[in-house]
Design a protein around this motif. Structure first.
Motif, PDB file in Angstrom:
ATOM      1  N   LEU A 181      30.962  37.839  35.795  1.00 38.57           N
ATOM      2  CA  LEU A 181      32.249  38.673  35.900  1.00 38.57           C
ATOM      3  C   LEU A 181      32.142  39.822  34.689  1.00 38.57           C
ATOM      4  N   THR A 182      32.733  40.742  34.982  1.00 37.58           N
ATOM      5  CA  THR A 182      32.926  41.885  34.211  1.00 37.58           C
ATOM      6  C   THR A 182      34.168  41.517  33.207  1.00 37.58           C
ATOM      7  N   GLU A 195      36.618  43.221  32.728  1.00 36.00           N
ATOM      8  CA  GLU A 195      37.811  43.655  33.404  1.00 36.00           C
ATOM      9  C   GLU A 195      38.388  42.612  34.402  1.00 36.00           C
ATOM     10  N   GLU A 196      37.273  41.965  34.900  1.00 34.49           N
ATOM     11  CA  GLU A 196      37.560  40.773  35.939  1.00 34.49           C
ATOM     12  C   GLU A 196      38.182  39.632  35.060  1.00 34.49           C
ATOM     13  N   GLU A 243      41.968  40.276  34.397  1.00 32.34           N
ATOM     14  CA  GLU A 243      42.622  40.075  35.336  1.00 32.34           C
ATOM     15  C   GLU A 243      43.057  38.520  35.841  1.00 32.34           C
ATOM     16  N   LEU A 244      41.656  37.748  35.824  1.00 31.52           N
ATOM     17  CA  LEU A 244      41.799  36.211  36.012  1.00 31.52           C
ATOM     18  C   LEU A 244      42.727  35.667  34.868  1.00 31.52           C
ATOM     19  N   SER A 284      38.704  40.241  27.676  1.00 34.33           N
ATOM     20  CA  SER A 284      37.771  40.968  27.003  1.00 34.33           C
ATOM     21  C   SER A 284      37.956  41.062  25.487  1.00 34.33           C
ATOM     22  N   GLY A 325      31.276  32.893  36.433  1.00 30.65           N
ATOM     23  CA  GLY A 325      32.728  32.987  37.322  1.00 30.65           C
ATOM     24  C   GLY A 325      32.335  32.588  38.669  1.00 30.65           C
ATOM     25  N   VAL A 354      33.182  33.608  42.741  1.00 29.62           N
ATOM     26  CA  VAL A 354      33.919  34.537  43.513  1.00 29.62           C
ATOM     27  C   VAL A 354      33.802  33.912  44.954  1.00 29.62           C
ATOM     28  N   ASP A 374      34.119  38.402  47.530  1.00 35.10           N
ATOM     29  CA  ASP A 374      33.371  39.053  46.113  1.00 35.10           C
ATOM     30  C   ASP A 374      34.456  39.111  44.867  1.00 35.10           C
ATOM     31  N   ARG A 375      35.696  38.357  45.364  1.00 32.24           N
ATOM     32  CA  ARG A 375      37.014  38.520  44.273  1.00 32.24           C
ATOM     33  C   ARG A 375      36.634  37.098  43.578  1.00 32.24           C
ATOM     34  N   PRO A 376      36.916  37.382  42.044  1.00 28.15           N
ATOM     35  CA  PRO A 376      37.131  36.141  41.158  1.00 28.15           C
ATOM     36  C   PRO A 376      37.996  35.101  41.510  1.00 28.15           C
TER      37      PRO A 376
END
Length: 421
Positions: free
Chosen positions: A10-11, A13-14, A17-18, A31, A48, A50, A54-56
């Motif tokens: 995962l990035t 940013e992801e 969000e998670l 992060s 992660g 997904v 492709d959404r975590p």
């Protein structure tokens, strides 16, 4: 369904969000914490799951550090996964095992941030333990290291929490505290205690005051470089706060009180000569004289403190870390010479008030020992201080260990037995 999940890195940013939307999300899974670990030279990966879009749906930061027997992975207050979903726990475990193999790790240790059991402020169980969480991790191949009490060297398994739901003003918040804590907030307010955010250049002062408490309570303080890395990585998401006593204002306040008490004393002495109720006046006069004596002592004490410590004295500090789900009271220290000014209480009330202003419903006082029935427990003072704010207690599940390289892990366990660990 589990077959719809795919593993990928995962990035940052992801991960954020998670973490922001997860019921167990916390600042250790953001992060900002990634950047802090990178600054210390630690290898990290954000693993992660997904969905088909492709959404975590699950993920975690895992850090890899070298040890005497080889590399080991650590997951602090994670992974962010639905612990009641056995298929998702198993899939996340597989993703972590694959990551550990890529990094040549012997094992991965995880301290999930999920609630295991809730308790009242006094330590009475308030609901049933989360048995499904324990079963799902166990079935996925994790070894539970047991339930413990006391302060953890890595993650505290027991935390004290204040529910801020429905509180919209500092005064409404104040009314929820115990009688003594309400009094202490008012004493601090009337003793010229002021709270402000510290700059990076002041972190040496922050560290020094934390050192005072670590010596008194016999725990290891973090080094200055740690706090500097955290300040740099978290930015506005971390507040290094100080409660300062403005002794000039404190002295002026007591000088004003002395003038008032002296006027009361003079008036009552005159009244005693003409009153029809001498006993009542004598009682009031006795109180006025005591007030005058007390004011003189406070004034003399304030002048001595100013001469010794200066006009503005940092009496207590605290590190508070913001997350979308909560505000965490992460680290602190205080100068016991100024205990009667109740600067730590002022810090707590100020930061909970700020949390309310930001719309947060959860204030995390962080660690307690989890020992409620032993007045001689070293953590008793910390517990009683936090209990004064009338919250509740959460027990986390503690450490799980996932063996990755079975032969090396068995050798590591054997070495620990020999060393008596």
């Amino acid at each position: 369904m589990s077959e719809a999940w795919r593993t990928r890195e995962l990035t940052e940013e992801e991960l954020d969000e998670l973490s922001a939307t997860s019921p167990a999300g916390g600042f250790q899974q953001t992060s900002r914490f990634v950047e802090m670990e990178k600054a210390s030279g630690t290898q990290t990966e954000i693993v992660g799951l997904v969905d088909e879009h492709d959404r975590p749906v699950a993920g975690t930061l895992v850090a890899y550090t070298p040890g005497k027997m080889g590399v080991q992975g650590s997951v602090w207050l994670g992974p962010l996964v639905d612990a009641d979903n056995p298929a998702m726990v198993t899939a996340m475990t597989g993703a972590l095992r694959a990551s550990a193999k890529r990094h040549g790790a012997i094992s991965v240790a995880a301290w999930p941030g999920d609630l295991y059991r809730k308790y009242t402020s006094d330590g009475e169980p308030d609901g049933q333990p989360e048995a499904a969480l324990m079963e799902n991790y166990g079935n996925a191949g994790w070894r539970h290291e047991g339930f413990t009490r006391g302060y953890g060297s890595i993650i505290n398994n027991w935390v004290y929490v204040k529910d801020l739901t429905g509180l919209d003003t500092p005064d409404a918040l104040l009314k929820t505290y115990s009688k003594n804590t309400r009094r202490n907030v008012k004493i601090a307010r009337n003793s010229a205690v002021q709270v402000r955010r510290m700059d990076r250049a002041e972190l040496d002062v922050f560290h020094a005051i934390c050192e005072l408490s670590s010596e008194k309570q016999h725990f290891q303080n973090r080094d200055l470089a740690y706090f500097q890395r955290l300040y740099d990585a978290f930015g506005d998401h971390a507040d290094f706060m100080v409660a300062e006593i403005h002794l000039d204002d404190y002295l002026a306040g007591w000088e004003d009180k002395l003038a008032k008490f002296s006027r009361d004393e003079t008036r009552l002495e005159k009244s005693l000569q003409t009153t029809k109720y001498p006993e009542d006046v004598e009682r009031k006069l006795k109180t006025a004289k005591q007030n005058v004596e007390s004011a003189h002592r406070r004034i003399a004490d304030a002048k001595q403190r100013i001469e010794r410590d200066g006009h503005v004295v940092p009496a207590a500090v605290g590190l508070f870390i913001w997350h979308e789900r909560e505000l965490v009271y992460y680290s602190s220290g205080s100068d016991e010479r100024y205990a009667k000014f109740y600067a730590p209480t002022a810090l707590q009330h100020e930061m909970m008030s700020r949390a309310i202003a930001r719309g947060l419903n959860r204030y995390n006082f962080y660690g307690i020992s989890g020992i409620f029935d032993d007045p001689s427990d070293p953590g008793r003072g910390v517990l009683e201080f936090k209990q004064g704010f009338n919250g509740y207690v959460e027990e986390l599940p503690g450490q799980f260990t996932l063996p990755v390289s079975k032969l090396r892990f068995a050798a590591l366990q054997a070495a620990h037995k020999v060393l008596g660990r």
